[in-house]
Design a protein around this motif. Structure first.
Motif, PDB file in Angstrom:
ATOM      1  N   GLU A 163     -10.232   7.047   5.822  1.00  0.00           N
ATOM      2  CA  GLU A 163      -8.762   7.017   5.093  1.00  0.00           C
ATOM      3  C   GLU A 163      -8.094   5.798   5.721  1.00  0.00           C
ATOM      4  O   GLU A 163      -8.286   5.283   7.047  1.00  0.00           O
ATOM      5  CB  GLU A 163      -7.831   8.014   5.355  1.00  0.00           C
ATOM      6  N   MET A 164      -7.644   4.882   4.960  1.00  0.00           N
ATOM      7  CA  MET A 164      -7.028   3.713   5.452  1.00  0.00           C
ATOM      8  C   MET A 164      -5.725   4.098   6.389  1.00  0.00           C
ATOM      9  O   MET A 164      -5.166   4.891   5.991  1.00  0.00           O
ATOM     10  CB  MET A 164      -6.386   2.903   4.221  1.00  0.00           C
TER      11      MET A 164
ATOM     12  N   ARG B 132     -14.953  -4.972   0.810  1.00  0.00           N
ATOM     13  CA  ARG B 132     -14.392  -3.741   0.171  1.00  0.00           C
ATOM     14  C   ARG B 132     -12.782  -3.762  -0.089  1.00  0.00           C
ATOM     15  O   ARG B 132     -12.073  -3.731  -0.993  1.00  0.00           O
ATOM     16  CB  ARG B 132     -14.466  -2.554   0.669  1.00  0.00           C
ATOM     17  N   MET B 133     -12.333  -4.294   1.090  1.00  0.00           N
ATOM     18  CA  MET B 133     -10.549  -4.296   1.159  1.00  0.00           C
ATOM     19  C   MET B 133     -10.206  -5.697  -0.029  1.00  0.00           C
ATOM     20  O   MET B 133      -9.065  -5.470  -0.369  1.00  0.00           O
ATOM     21  CB  MET B 133     -10.113  -4.981   2.528  1.00  0.00           C
ATOM     22  N   LYS B 134     -10.926  -6.644   0.082  1.00  0.00           N
ATOM     23  CA  LYS B 134     -10.753  -7.694  -0.856  1.00  0.00           C
ATOM     24  C   LYS B 134     -10.573  -7.218  -2.558  1.00  0.00           C
ATOM     25  O   LYS B 134      -9.848  -7.732  -3.166  1.00  0.00           O
ATOM     26  CB  LYS B 134     -11.750  -8.982  -0.832  1.00  0.00           C
TER      27      LYS B 134
ATOM     28  N   MET C 228      -9.241  -4.259  -3.246  1.00  0.00           N
ATOM     29  CA  MET C 228      -8.316  -3.269  -3.413  1.00  0.00           C
ATOM     30  C   MET C 228      -7.027  -3.830  -3.815  1.00  0.00           C
ATOM     31  O   MET C 228      -6.662  -5.170  -3.475  1.00  0.00           O
ATOM     32  CB  MET C 228      -7.874  -2.740  -1.624  1.00  0.00           C
ATOM     33  N   PRO C 229      -6.264  -3.148  -4.836  1.00  0.00           N
ATOM     34  CA  PRO C 229      -5.124  -3.524  -5.417  1.00  0.00           C
ATOM     35  C   PRO C 229      -4.011  -4.132  -4.340  1.00  0.00           C
ATOM     36  O   PRO C 229      -3.331  -5.217  -4.872  1.00  0.00           O
ATOM     37  CB  PRO C 229      -4.705  -2.287  -6.417  1.00  0.00           C
ATOM     38  N   SER C 230      -3.737  -3.475  -3.295  1.00  0.00           N
ATOM     39  CA  SER C 230      -2.711  -3.962  -2.410  1.00  0.00           C
ATOM     40  C   SER C 230      -3.086  -5.182  -1.692  1.00  0.00           C
ATOM     41  O   SER C 230      -2.180  -5.963  -1.524  1.00  0.00           O
ATOM     42  CB  SER C 230      -2.669  -2.899  -1.389  1.00  0.00           C
TER      43      SER C 230
ATOM     44  N   CYS D 186     -16.556  -4.087   5.059  1.00  0.00           N
ATOM     45  CA  CYS D 186     -15.272  -3.578   5.144  1.00  0.00           C
ATOM     46  C   CYS D 186     -14.292  -4.782   4.335  1.00  0.00           C
ATOM     47  O   CYS D 186     -13.426  -4.366   3.547  1.00  0.00           O
ATOM     48  CB  CYS D 186     -14.864  -3.137   6.310  1.00  0.00           C
TER      49      CYS D 186
ATOM     50  N   ASP E  48      -6.069  -0.759   9.519  1.00  0.00           N
ATOM     51  CA  ASP E  48      -6.937  -1.501   8.583  1.00  0.00           C
ATOM     52  C   ASP E  48      -6.349  -2.810   8.011  1.00  0.00           C
ATOM     53  O   ASP E  48      -6.759  -3.862   7.474  1.00  0.00           O
ATOM     54  CB  ASP E  48      -7.647  -0.477   7.484  1.00  0.00           C
ATOM     55  N   CYS E  49      -4.917  -2.346   7.815  1.00  0.00           N
ATOM     56  CA  CYS E  49      -4.259  -3.802   7.287  1.00  0.00           C
ATOM     57  C   CYS E  49      -4.220  -4.895   8.245  1.00  0.00           C
ATOM     58  O   CYS E  49      -4.443  -6.072   7.724  1.00  0.00           O
ATOM     59  CB  CYS E  49      -2.569  -3.305   7.025  1.00  0.00           C
TER      60      CYS E  49
ATOM     61  N   GLU F 176       0.654  -1.119   0.052  1.00  0.00           N
ATOM     62  CA  GLU F 176       0.109   0.038   0.194  1.00  0.00           C
ATOM     63  C   GLU F 176       0.837   1.202  -0.060  1.00  0.00           C
ATOM     64  O   GLU F 176       0.398   2.285  -0.599  1.00  0.00           O
ATOM     65  CB  GLU F 176      -1.061   0.064   1.173  1.00  0.00           C
TER      66      GLU F 176
END
Length: 194
Positions: A145-146, A177-179, A181-183, A174, A150-151, A20
């Motif tokens: 904001e992440m 949504r995080m699944k 995310m590119p990172s 959440c 959140d990690c 990230e």
């Protein structure tokens, strides 16, 4: 930097954070005999014997998720509010997840008897309810904001199905949504999880 990891273990949080923020890293897996992917004795690197472990280019070693995540944030200037209460809420959330959730997963990873698992489920349900309240309708745990919290949150939520505990709706949203995310996609792919 070298990040020592097991696929799908809590080191995934640090892996996501490194991607990230864009810091260069090399992943090195550990086997059950505590040998590293590059042939070293992991116990000579980290006598505690567990991951995550971050090895700097100069040989300096950092351990413990909260510490490594804070280091990544400090090195990059990202994923941690500069000041004010949100910075402290981030550290508070990390400590809570580490002490109250992460440890509660032990009975499900180590084959404990069902009464132990049931006590752990009750503790997890309470902890997830607290996190759900903290998150409210924000995009991420402490703000929109992440952050490094959140990690770690991604990992504790990802592991929840092993415990049989259903996540509150906002935490499940959440996680979903995080699944995407590119990172997260990249970290899961690099660990052979996608």
């Amino acid at each position: 930097m070298n990040l020592f990891y097991y696929p799908a273990a809590c080191s995934l949080a640090d892996h996501i954070a490194l991607i990230e923020v864009g810091l260069p890293y090399k992943l090195l897996s550990i086997d059950r005999e505590k040998k590293t992917e590059d042939g070293r004795d992991f116990l000579l690197i980290n006598p505690k014997g567990y991951i995550p472990t971050l090895e700097m280019d100069d040989g300096t070693i950092l351990t413990e998720n909260q510490t490594i995540l804070a280091f990544i944030a400090e090195q990059s200037g990202k994923l941690l509010p500069d000041g004010g209460i949100l910075r402290w809420r981030t550290f508070e959330a990390l400590a809570f997840m580490s002490s109250e959730i992460h440890g509660s997963y032990t009975p499900f990873f180590r084959g404990f008897p069902e009464p132990e698992k049931e006590r752990a489920r009750e503790k997890l349900m309470k902890a997830f309810a607290i996190l759900a309240d903290q998150m409210g309708d924000k995009a991420f745990l402490v703000s929109d904001e992440m952050t490094i919290a959140d990690c770690y949150l991604f990992w504790v939520l990802m592991v929840a199905p092993k415990s049989g505990v259903e996540l509150p709706g906002n935490l499940q949203n959440c996680l979903d949504r995080m699944k995407a995310m590119p990172s997260v996609i990249q970290a899961l792919k690099e660990e052979g999880l996608s």
